[in-house]
Write an enzyme that holds these catalytic residues in place. Structure first.
Site: not given
Ligand code: CMX
Length: 436
Positions: A241, A271, A318, A327, A373
């Site tokens: 964002s 996000h 994250h 937070r 979140d």
């Molecule tokens: N559950 C399952 N798998 C997860 C995970 C979770 N909560 N968090 C990361 N992973 C997975 C990723 O999907 C990725 O898988 P692939 O290798 O198959 O693609 C792997 O772990 C590595 O990811 P990462 O480097 O740890 O995390 P990213 O920087 O790519 O992504 C985020 C960060 C937040 C998108 C991810 O942790 C996620 O999808 N979390 C769940 C959704 C969420 O809570 N989002 C809110 C974040 C805060 C905000 O912006 O509001």
């Protein structure tokens, strides 16, 4: 000129030579190297954005203008009898880097008061949209529809400005826009979910207080929302964002175009939409176990079912953080004080004990700890906001404080149009030595 604008003008004058000097005299100094996995992997960790408004340390979490969350909550002035600080004071801090006095906060409150009247056509637009439209679509459309009010766009079209005073028009747009967001958000809520019964704004209330009033929810919901807007305000510049808002503004698009674009990014499930996903996921969990409180073993199995079906556990992980999001902790402390016996809060607490271990065993997520979140929906639910697809609008109102402060500074410091360079897969293979 308002005192806030005067103060900002002084700060900008002081800051400009620092940026100019870095570019002119040290422009060739390297900041970091870039690897192929960063190029393909969403630019993760590449240091290519500047902001002085907040900084995210992987282990400490966010600092706003150098202050941790507990410091912000302690130092900013609070309305009489309230636990949480004025949102207006936090905005003052984000914009100027200074903790405001009570008098300075009151000036921002007065500024917002003068600017908070939402044009009738915004309500007409919202009412013309199908009621099952997602509230984030409504919110973003409402912001975009007001672009015709932009003082920046008007002055630019008239050829009135020079580069050095662009920021002044941006500031005016930012103040006009921010002042209206609580009313637009609450209107969407009452129109969509509460039988179309909007509650008019009370001009005597502050940002958080008036929002709670327009939502129709009693104390301490005003404090919940002050805390909520402050916590969600800023998370440095690289998140979707903030980066989108900055990117769009870099083309000299005005604050309305830029914020609307940033909100569209916030509406993605990885996000800001994750806050609605968390509640949906917990409701699915509850539905599975009926009246029975799930055990830790039940939760563990539910987590594995989610992961094995190829989904993420919402609210965990994250891109930058490598520990529990402060937070999350701030909201947990509020819940421990105000809703310790709430069943949903107890499930969220149990998840905190279970999910990190599961994600560690799963072995993919770099950060197994909860983010903001994972907690926000529970508190909203407790105070009666159970329509969880609305939660991201709350995040959006808070996030606007940070991204709008940022684009004011972007324009003041003359950051240019953003334009990274792309490469082809062939080129990467050549760089990797796979292909000659
Ligand atoms: N559950 C399952 N798998 C997860 C995970 C979770 N909560 N968090 C990361 N992973 C997975 C990723 O999907 C990725 O898988 P692939 O290798 O198959 O693609 C792997 O772990 C590595 O990811 P990462 O480097 O740890 O995390 P990213 O920087 O790519 O992504 C985020 C960060 C937040 C998108 C991810 O942790 C996620 O999808 N979390 C769940 C959704 C969420 O809570 N989002 C809110 C974040 C805060 C905000 O912006 O509001």
């Amino acid at each position: 000129m308002s005192k806030l604008k005067e103060k900002l003008a002084k700060k900008i004058e002081e800051h400009r030579p620092r940026t100019t000097r870095l570019v002119k005299e040290y422009g060739d100094v390297k900041v970091c190297d870039v690897t192929i996995s960063q190029v393909i992997g969403g630019m993760r960790g590449i240091k290519c954005l500047v902001t002085d408004i907040s900084y995210l340390d992987p282990y400490e979490g966010i600092r706003f203008r150098g202050y941790t969350i507990p410091e912000v909550m302690e130092k900013l002035p609070k309305p009489a009898g309230c636990e949480m600080p004025y949102v207006e004071g936090h905005f003052y801090l984000l914009l100027t880097g200074e903790i405001p006095t009570e008098e300075e906060v009151q000036e921002v409150i007065e500024e917002f008061k003068k600017r908070k009247q939402v044009p009738q056509y915004v309500y007409d637009l919202l009412r013309s949209m199908p009621r099952d439209t997602h509230p984030m679509t409504m919110f973003s459309a409402a912001v975009l529809s007001m672009q015709r009010e932009s003082k920046f766009a008007k002055a630019y079209a008239e050829g009135k400005m020079n580069k050095f005073n662009y920021w002044e028009y941006m500031y005016e747009d930012v103040m006009d826009l921010l002042a209206k967001l609580p009313e637009i958000g609450a209107y969407i809520y009452r129109m969509k979910y509460k039988g179309d019964t909007p509650i008019p704004s009370n001009p005597d209330l502050d940002f958080g207080g008036d929002f709670a009033h327009m939502m129709g929810i009693d104390k301490p919901y005003d404090d919940v929302m002050r805390m909520y807007f402050i916590l969600h305000s800023d998370h440095e510049s690289g998140n979707v964002s903030a980066h989108t808002t900055h990117l769009v503004a870099s083309a000299l698009s005005d604050a309305y175009y830029s914020l609307s674009a940033g909100l569209n990014g916030l509406a993605g499930p990885l996000h800001g939409l994750a806050n609605q996903e968390v509640l949906k996921w917990i409701q699915d969990l509850r539905a599975k176990y009926g009246d029975k409180m799930p055990t830790k073993e039940d939760l563990e199995k539910f987590c594995w079912d989610t992961l094995n079906s190829g989904q993420v556990i919402p609210g965990y992980g994250h891109a930058v953080l490598r520990k529990t999001d402060p937070r999350y902790t701030a909201q947990r402390e509020f819940a421990l004080k105000h809703l310790p016996d709430d069943e949903l809060f107890q499930i969220v607490s149990m998840l905190y004990e279970v999910v990190p271990g599961v994600l560690e065993k799963h072995g993919k997520a770099k950060n197994p700890w909860p983010n903001v979140d994972a907690h926000s929906g529970v508190i909203q639910w407790y105070y009666g906001v159970r329509e969880y697809d609305f939660y991201t609008v709350l995040f959006g109102i808070g996030r606007a404080l940070g991204v709008l402060a940022n684009i004011t500074w972007d324009r003041a410091l003359g950051y240019p149009i953003e334009r990274p360079k792309s490469v082809t897969t062939d080129m990467l293979e050549e760089i990797a030595g796979i292909k000659k």
